[in-house]
Structures are given as structure tokens and as C-alpha cells.
Design a protein around this motif. Structure first.
Motif, PDB file in Angstrom:
ATOM      1  N   VAL A 158     -14.384   6.044  -7.804  1.00  0.00           N
ATOM      2  CA  VAL A 158     -14.982   6.356  -9.108  1.00  0.00           C
ATOM      3  C   VAL A 158     -15.596   7.758  -9.084  1.00  0.00           C
ATOM      4  N   SER A 194     -12.829  10.333  -9.101  1.00  0.00           N
ATOM      5  CA  SER A 194     -12.230  10.417 -10.442  1.00  0.00           C
ATOM      6  C   SER A 194     -13.087  11.272 -11.359  1.00  0.00           C
ATOM      7  N   TRP A 195     -14.392  11.105 -11.264  1.00  0.00           N
ATOM      8  CA  TRP A 195     -15.312  11.914 -12.070  1.00  0.00           C
ATOM      9  C   TRP A 195     -15.249  13.375 -11.629  1.00  0.00           C
ATOM     10  N   LYS A 203     -11.081  13.104 -14.170  1.00  0.00           N
ATOM     11  CA  LYS A 203     -10.183  12.066 -14.676  1.00  0.00           C
ATOM     12  C   LYS A 203     -10.958  11.075 -15.533  1.00  0.00           C
ATOM     13  N   ILE A 204     -12.269  11.011 -15.302  1.00  0.00           N
ATOM     14  CA  ILE A 204     -13.155  10.223 -16.157  1.00  0.00           C
ATOM     15  C   ILE A 204     -14.338  11.114 -16.551  1.00  0.00           C
ATOM     16  N   SER A 205     -14.964  10.793 -17.659  1.00  0.00           N
ATOM     17  CA  SER A 205     -16.102  11.577 -18.159  1.00  0.00           C
ATOM     18  C   SER A 205     -17.410  11.111 -17.525  1.00  0.00           C
ATOM     19  N   GLN A 246     -18.149   7.746 -18.878  1.00  0.00           N
ATOM     20  CA  GLN A 246     -17.417   6.671 -18.208  1.00  0.00           C
ATOM     21  C   GLN A 246     -18.002   6.380 -16.825  1.00  0.00           C
ATOM     22  N   TRP A 298     -19.625   2.786 -15.813  1.00  0.00           N
ATOM     23  CA  TRP A 298     -19.195   2.027 -14.633  1.00  0.00           C
ATOM     24  C   TRP A 298     -20.410   1.623 -13.807  1.00  0.00           C
TER      25      TRP A 298
END
Length: 103
Positions: A14, A17-18, A22-24, A27, A31
Motif C-alpha cells: 500500500v 502504491s502511494w 498509483k493511489i492517492s 485512498q 485504507w
């Protein structure tokens, strides 16, 4: 009854990804809010005590901090803290808490 377990790999994925956008930030925080409840989830089951503590600190900070204080450019500090060995725990904790967020 067995509680769901948040693994070190899940948390690192996670965060990566941040960091890779890839995620904000929204997001990321969603999570954390959804998954960080030590009464309902095991955090880092089977990991060393210092890793579990680091995971709890990282998840708690990203859960409660205002998103505008998140420093995307410093996401690696969270990863370094979670993956540090015991001898670097205090140093990586300090860096994450003091340089991972703007005041």
C-alpha cells in the motif's frame, strides 16, 4: 475467533502504491482507516516486536494525520521504518515521524 491479519507485505504494498502515485493520499488514508483497528485486526502477526510496533505507528500516523501534512516524497521513510532491524528502530522511527510529515 480468528481476527484478520494485516501483513507487513500488505502494508508495504500500500505504501509503495502511494509512493508510486498509483493511489492517492485519500485512498492511502482510507485504507488505514478501514484496516487499522487493533481490536479487530492483528497487525504483523508473526513479525518481530519492533516490526509490529513500527507497523502500528505508521498505520496510526497515516490514519489520523491531515492529508495535507503527508509528504509523498518521503514515503520511503515509512518503508525504511517498517523494514528496519532492531538496531535501527529508534533512528528510523525518528526520521519517519519528524521528516515524513510537514508541520
Amino acid at each position: 475467533m480468528t481476527k484478520p491479519n494485516i501483513t507487513k507485505k500488505q502494508l508495504l504494498d500500500v505504501l509503495k502504491s502511494w509512493g508510486e502515485q498509483k493511489i492517492s493520499s485519500d485512498q492511502l488514508q482510507d485504507w488505514m482507516v478501514t484496516n487499522y483497528d487493533p481490536d479487530e485486526y492483528d497487525i504483523g502477526l508473526g513479525e518481530p516486536e519492533w516490526t509490529v510496533e513500527a507497523m502500528n505507528i505508521v498505520m496510526n500516523e497515516y490514519e489520523i494525520a491531515k492529508q495535507e501534512k503527508f509528504l509523498l516524497a518521503k514515503y520511503q521513510l515509512a518503508i525504511d521504518f517498517i523494514t528496519a532491524d532492531e538496531s535501527r528502530f529508534n533512528q528510523t522511527r525518528h526520521l519517519f515521524l519528524h521528516e515524513g510529515f510537514c508541520d
